[in-house]
Scaffold this motif. Structure first.
Motif, PDB file in Angstrom:
ATOM      1  N   TYR A 136       9.651   9.827  10.132  1.00 54.05           N
ATOM      2  CA  TYR A 136       8.640   8.813   9.869  1.00 54.05           C
ATOM      3  C   TYR A 136       9.290   7.433   9.796  1.00 54.05           C
ATOM      4  O   TYR A 136      10.304   7.244   9.126  1.00 54.05           O
ATOM      5  CB  TYR A 136       7.920   9.090   8.552  1.00 54.05           C
ATOM      6  CG  TYR A 136       6.754  10.034   8.696  1.00 54.05           C
ATOM      7  CD1 TYR A 136       5.521   9.577   9.159  1.00 54.05           C
ATOM      8  CD2 TYR A 136       6.886  11.381   8.367  1.00 54.05           C
ATOM      9  CE1 TYR A 136       4.442  10.437   9.285  1.00 54.05           C
ATOM     10  CE2 TYR A 136       5.817  12.254   8.491  1.00 54.05           C
ATOM     11  CZ  TYR A 136       4.606  11.773   8.954  1.00 54.05           C
ATOM     12  OH  TYR A 136       3.533  12.635   9.082  1.00 54.05           O
ATOM     13  N   SER A 188       2.372   4.305   1.586  1.00 52.79           N
ATOM     14  CA  SER A 188       2.556   4.682   2.996  1.00 52.79           C
ATOM     15  C   SER A 188       1.998   6.060   3.292  1.00 52.79           C
ATOM     16  O   SER A 188       1.740   6.403   4.454  1.00 52.79           O
ATOM     17  CB  SER A 188       4.043   4.664   3.352  1.00 52.79           C
ATOM     18  OG  SER A 188       4.739   5.673   2.625  1.00 52.79           O
ATOM     19  N   TYR A 213       6.053   8.831  18.538  1.00 50.94           N
ATOM     20  CA  TYR A 213       4.991   7.947  19.007  1.00 50.94           C
ATOM     21  C   TYR A 213       5.488   6.519  19.232  1.00 50.94           C
ATOM     22  O   TYR A 213       4.724   5.663  19.670  1.00 50.94           O
ATOM     23  CB  TYR A 213       3.840   7.945  17.999  1.00 50.94           C
ATOM     24  CG  TYR A 213       3.243   9.304  17.779  1.00 50.94           C
ATOM     25  CD1 TYR A 213       2.687  10.030  18.835  1.00 50.94           C
ATOM     26  CD2 TYR A 213       3.252   9.892  16.516  1.00 50.94           C
ATOM     27  CE1 TYR A 213       2.151  11.296  18.634  1.00 50.94           C
ATOM     28  CE2 TYR A 213       2.713  11.153  16.302  1.00 50.94           C
ATOM     29  CZ  TYR A 213       2.165  11.848  17.372  1.00 50.94           C
ATOM     30  OH  TYR A 213       1.631  13.106  17.176  1.00 50.94           O
ATOM     31  N   ARG A 251       6.403  -0.699  20.846  1.00 47.84           N
ATOM     32  CA  ARG A 251       6.074  -0.827  19.428  1.00 47.84           C
ATOM     33  C   ARG A 251       7.305  -0.933  18.519  1.00 47.84           C
ATOM     34  O   ARG A 251       7.173  -1.262  17.342  1.00 47.84           O
ATOM     35  CB  ARG A 251       5.233   0.367  18.985  1.00 47.84           C
ATOM     36  CG  ARG A 251       3.868   0.464  19.662  1.00 47.84           C
ATOM     37  CD  ARG A 251       3.128   1.706  19.206  1.00 47.84           C
ATOM     38  NE  ARG A 251       2.905   1.706  17.746  1.00 47.84           N
ATOM     39  CZ  ARG A 251       2.494   2.771  17.068  1.00 47.84           C
ATOM     40  NH1 ARG A 251       2.266   3.916  17.686  1.00 47.84           N
ATOM     41  NH2 ARG A 251       2.309   2.685  15.762  1.00 47.84           N
ATOM     42  N   HIS A 260      -0.044  -4.465   6.087  1.00 55.19           N
ATOM     43  CA  HIS A 260      -0.281  -4.569   7.528  1.00 55.19           C
ATOM     44  C   HIS A 260       0.700  -3.738   8.356  1.00 55.19           C
ATOM     45  O   HIS A 260       0.631  -3.744   9.592  1.00 55.19           O
ATOM     46  CB  HIS A 260      -0.225  -6.038   7.973  1.00 55.19           C
ATOM     47  CG  HIS A 260       1.119  -6.688   7.781  1.00 55.19           C
ATOM     48  ND1 HIS A 260       1.636  -6.971   6.543  1.00 55.19           N
ATOM     49  CD2 HIS A 260       2.049  -7.097   8.685  1.00 55.19           C
ATOM     50  CE1 HIS A 260       2.823  -7.549   6.675  1.00 55.19           C
ATOM     51  NE2 HIS A 260       3.100  -7.634   7.965  1.00 55.19           N
ATOM     52  N   TRP A 261       1.635  -3.003   7.708  1.00 60.45           N
ATOM     53  CA  TRP A 261       2.579  -2.166   8.450  1.00 60.45           C
ATOM     54  C   TRP A 261       1.948  -0.814   8.769  1.00 60.45           C
ATOM     55  O   TRP A 261       1.054  -0.344   8.066  1.00 60.45           O
ATOM     56  CB  TRP A 261       3.857  -1.949   7.645  1.00 60.45           C
ATOM     57  CG  TRP A 261       4.742  -3.168   7.538  1.00 60.45           C
ATOM     58  CD1 TRP A 261       4.376  -4.468   7.683  1.00 60.45           C
ATOM     59  CD2 TRP A 261       6.141  -3.171   7.234  1.00 60.45           C
ATOM     60  NE1 TRP A 261       5.445  -5.300   7.489  1.00 60.45           N
ATOM     61  CE2 TRP A 261       6.556  -4.526   7.205  1.00 60.45           C
ATOM     62  CE3 TRP A 261       7.082  -2.192   6.958  1.00 60.45           C
ATOM     63  CZ2 TRP A 261       7.875  -4.899   6.943  1.00 60.45           C
ATOM     64  CZ3 TRP A 261       8.385  -2.555   6.697  1.00 60.45           C
ATOM     65  CH2 TRP A 261       8.785  -3.896   6.689  1.00 60.45           C
ATOM     66  N   LYS A 262       2.428  -0.193   9.830  1.00 61.55           N
ATOM     67  CA  LYS A 262       1.948   1.130  10.223  1.00 61.55           C
ATOM     68  C   LYS A 262       3.060   2.161  10.002  1.00 61.55           C
ATOM     69  O   LYS A 262       4.235   1.869  10.191  1.00 61.55           O
ATOM     70  CB  LYS A 262       1.554   1.146  11.706  1.00 61.55           C
ATOM     71  CG  LYS A 262       0.537   0.080  12.101  1.00 61.55           C
ATOM     72  CD  LYS A 262      -0.807   0.318  11.433  1.00 61.55           C
ATOM     73  CE  LYS A 262      -1.836  -0.710  11.909  1.00 61.55           C
ATOM     74  NZ  LYS A 262      -3.134  -0.545  11.211  1.00 61.55           N
ATOM     75  N   SER A 263       2.696   3.360   9.593  1.00 55.76           N
ATOM     76  CA  SER A 263       3.646   4.466   9.476  1.00 55.76           C
ATOM     77  C   SER A 263       3.376   5.444  10.606  1.00 55.76           C
ATOM     78  O   SER A 263       2.226   5.834  10.848  1.00 55.76           O
ATOM     79  CB  SER A 263       3.497   5.171   8.128  1.00 55.76           C
ATOM     80  OG  SER A 263       3.821   4.291   7.072  1.00 55.76           O
ATOM     81  N   ALA A 264       4.442   5.817  11.305  1.00 55.70           N
ATOM     82  CA  ALA A 264       4.270   6.706  12.457  1.00 55.70           C
ATOM     83  C   ALA A 264       5.524   7.539  12.656  1.00 55.70           C
ATOM     84  O   ALA A 264       6.627   7.144  12.276  1.00 55.70           O
ATOM     85  CB  ALA A 264       3.978   5.894  13.715  1.00 55.70           C
ATOM     86  N   PRO A 280       4.619  -5.413  12.808  1.00 53.63           N
ATOM     87  CA  PRO A 280       4.403  -5.897  14.175  1.00 53.63           C
ATOM     88  C   PRO A 280       5.746  -6.276  14.810  1.00 53.63           C
ATOM     89  O   PRO A 280       6.702  -6.620  14.127  1.00 53.63           O
ATOM     90  CB  PRO A 280       3.502  -7.120  13.974  1.00 53.63           C
ATOM     91  CG  PRO A 280       2.811  -6.860  12.675  1.00 53.63           C
ATOM     92  CD  PRO A 280       3.800  -6.136  11.825  1.00 53.63           C
ATOM     93  N   SER A 292       8.389   3.217   9.134  1.00 58.60           N
ATOM     94  CA  SER A 292       7.437   2.226   8.666  1.00 58.60           C
ATOM     95  C   SER A 292       7.620   1.000   9.549  1.00 58.60           C
ATOM     96  O   SER A 292       8.686   0.386   9.568  1.00 58.60           O
ATOM     97  CB  SER A 292       7.725   1.900   7.205  1.00 58.60           C
ATOM     98  OG  SER A 292       6.746   1.042   6.701  1.00 58.60           O
ATOM     99  N   LYS A 347       0.853  -1.189   0.000  1.00 58.90           N
ATOM    100  CA  LYS A 347       0.000   0.000   0.000  1.00 58.90           C
ATOM    101  C   LYS A 347       0.887   1.236   0.000  1.00 58.90           C
ATOM    102  O   LYS A 347       2.076   1.167   0.336  1.00 58.90           O
ATOM    103  CB  LYS A 347      -0.896   0.011   1.245  1.00 58.90           C
ATOM    104  CG  LYS A 347      -0.115   0.196   2.544  1.00 58.90           C
ATOM    105  CD  LYS A 347      -1.023   0.275   3.758  1.00 58.90           C
ATOM    106  CE  LYS A 347      -0.188   0.478   5.034  1.00 58.90           C
ATOM    107  NZ  LYS A 347      -1.020   0.512   6.251  1.00 58.90           N
TER     108      LYS A 347
END
Length: 456
Positions: A390, A237, A256, A350, A248-252, A395, A392, A235
């Motif tokens: 940022y 990012s 955080y 995290r 299924h990965w998160k960008s933050a 889990p 990426s 997807k």
């Protein structure tokens, strides 16, 4: 050193420390009789500019070119043309030797470079100019000055503790040894030919190391931004520097994913012989922290520092001044403090610290770092910028798998790089031994012809 050359038929004792015997027909002298000496421009780094007359400063002597310099091949900074009138004595001629007059370590004492072109060029700050009175065999003098026997004299004469200084007086008093002019020319031609072959081998190994590091970097970047599954659905990012990531990965932002982001001491520390280790940027750039080269501060200053910045095993250090963006996971148990040039990052549940370490080595992070500071003239990565990086993030269990995978895959690259570095070290040792053998008369090269085949 393997060589087909025989020694000279007869030798004599020179009574010169660290030299011993030389061929019977050679003479001895002092450097003062073969050279005149002068100083480079009395300028600072702020006087340098991007155009004008090339200027060779002590930094280039130590770290960039070494042994020889040619402005047509070696990029230099410049000074204004007004120095042609105000400081003509600092102009160089082909064959001149330029010494760095200070060194941060004893091994660098006596480092020099020789101008090998007819370009108009100045000797710059913190340099001493040695001008050969007879330029016919100036190349021989360069090899003589590079020999271990002569450099040992310099190292035993220099003064200093933290910084080692070479003076004109020290150089003038150095003992030298000389064959006749024809023999000097033969030795210089021999060494030009043989060291060129060694330098070619070194260059090939350096190119190999560069290629291996690029491939190593690519492996890291792909693993921590795309994952290990080549078939994973992707997807966007939503972050310019990251591109596509697994669905299924998160960008933050980093703030955080952490509990603490803080830098080190904002005051000038008191350095002591014994105390608490105090780390700077230079201390985290090798695989292991060298306890023999780090600084120490008093226990009471350390106690003040740990009230706001207490490094612990498993945390990550990141350089924010000087050479910025260098990461280091704390994998030791001893207490220490850090200077303001480093920041300390403590991660929450995290983000795995070793995964973060690899992430800080990626092109994606470098884009963020240098994109943020490219308009600034000060190389300083502020904490608020670091907090906004940022990441990426897969889990946590997938992060651990990626870390394990990278450890295994990178070992192959690291072993090959280590092997190439050892080859370079061996080649440099052979080069040093060959120069010393030729310029001290341990081998007789008077019958050398460029077409001969030799083992170096």
């Amino acid at each position: 050193m393997d060589t087909p050359y025989s020694p000279y038929p007869k030798y004599k004792d020179t009574r010169i420390d660290w030299l011993g015997n030389i061929p019977e027909h050679w003479s001895t002298s002092k450097l003062r009789y073969m050279f005149s000496f002068g100083k480079g421009l009395p300028i600072t780094k702020e006087n340098l500019q991007d155009s004008g007359i090339p200027c060779l400063n002590y930094g280039e002597v130590h770290s960039k070119y070494g042994f020889e310099v040619d402005p047509s091949k070696h990029p230099l900074k410049f000074v204004g043309e007004e120095y042609l009138k105000s400081s003509p004595s600092a102009l160089l001629e082909k064959g001149d030797i330029v010494f760095a007059d200070t060194s941060e370590d004893i091994e660098g004492s006596g480092n020099f470079t020789q101008l090998i072109s007819n370009h108009t060029i100045f000797a710059g700050y913190h340099t001493i100019i040695a001008r050969p009175k007879d330029r016919t065999n100036s190349r021989f003098y360069a090899y003589l000055l590079d020999s271990q026997e002569l450099r040992t004299q310099v190292r035993h004469a220099v003064k200093g503790v933290k910084v080692f200084s070479v003076t004109q007086a020290i150089l003038r008093g150095i003992d030298i040894w000389l064959p006749d002019a024809i023999e000097q020319s033969k030795i210089a031609n021999f060494l030009d030919h043989e060291t060129a072959k060694i330098d070619t081998l070194i260059d090939k190994q350096q190119q190999l190391i560069k290629l291996l590091k690029e491939k190593r970097q690519a492996v890291i970047s792909h693993a921590v931004t795309k994952g290990l599954n080549p078939n994973a659905p992707m997807k966007d990012s939503g972050v310019e520097w990251l591109g596509e990531v697994p669905v299924h990965w998160k960008s933050a932002k980093l703030k955080y994913l952490t509990d603490v982001i803080v830098d080190g001491a904002h005051f000038t520390p008191t350095y002591v012989e014994e105390g608490v280790p105090f780390l700077r940027v230079t201390d985290i750039q090798s695989e292991e922290v060298d306890l023999g080269r780090i600084k120490f501060i008093p226990k009471n200053e350390h106690e003040v520092l740990i009230q706001r910045c207490k490094p612990e095993k498993g945390d990550l250090l990141l350089s924010k001044n000087g050479t910025i963006g260098v990461p280091k996971v704390i994998d030791w148990d001893w207490e220490f403090s850090i200077f303001v040039s480093l920041c300390l990052i403590k991660f929450n549940h995290r983000l795995n610290s070793e995964y973060a370490y690899f992430y800080f080595m990626t092109h994606q992070i470098h884009e963020q770092i240098f994109g943020m500071i490219k308009q600034s003239t000060v190389i300083n990565l502020h904490l608020d910028k670091i907090q906004d990086f940022y990441f990426s993030v897969p889990p946590i269990d997938e992060q651990e798998c990626i870390v394990e995978n990278l450890r295994d895959r990178l070992k192959t690259f690291d072993d090959l790089i280590s092997k190439a570095n050892k080859s370079i070290s061996l080649s440099k040792e052979r080069r040093t031994a060959l120069i010393s053998a030729a310029v001290t008369g341990k081998i007789d090269v008077r019958n050398f012809k460029a077409g001969d085949t030799h083992v170096v």
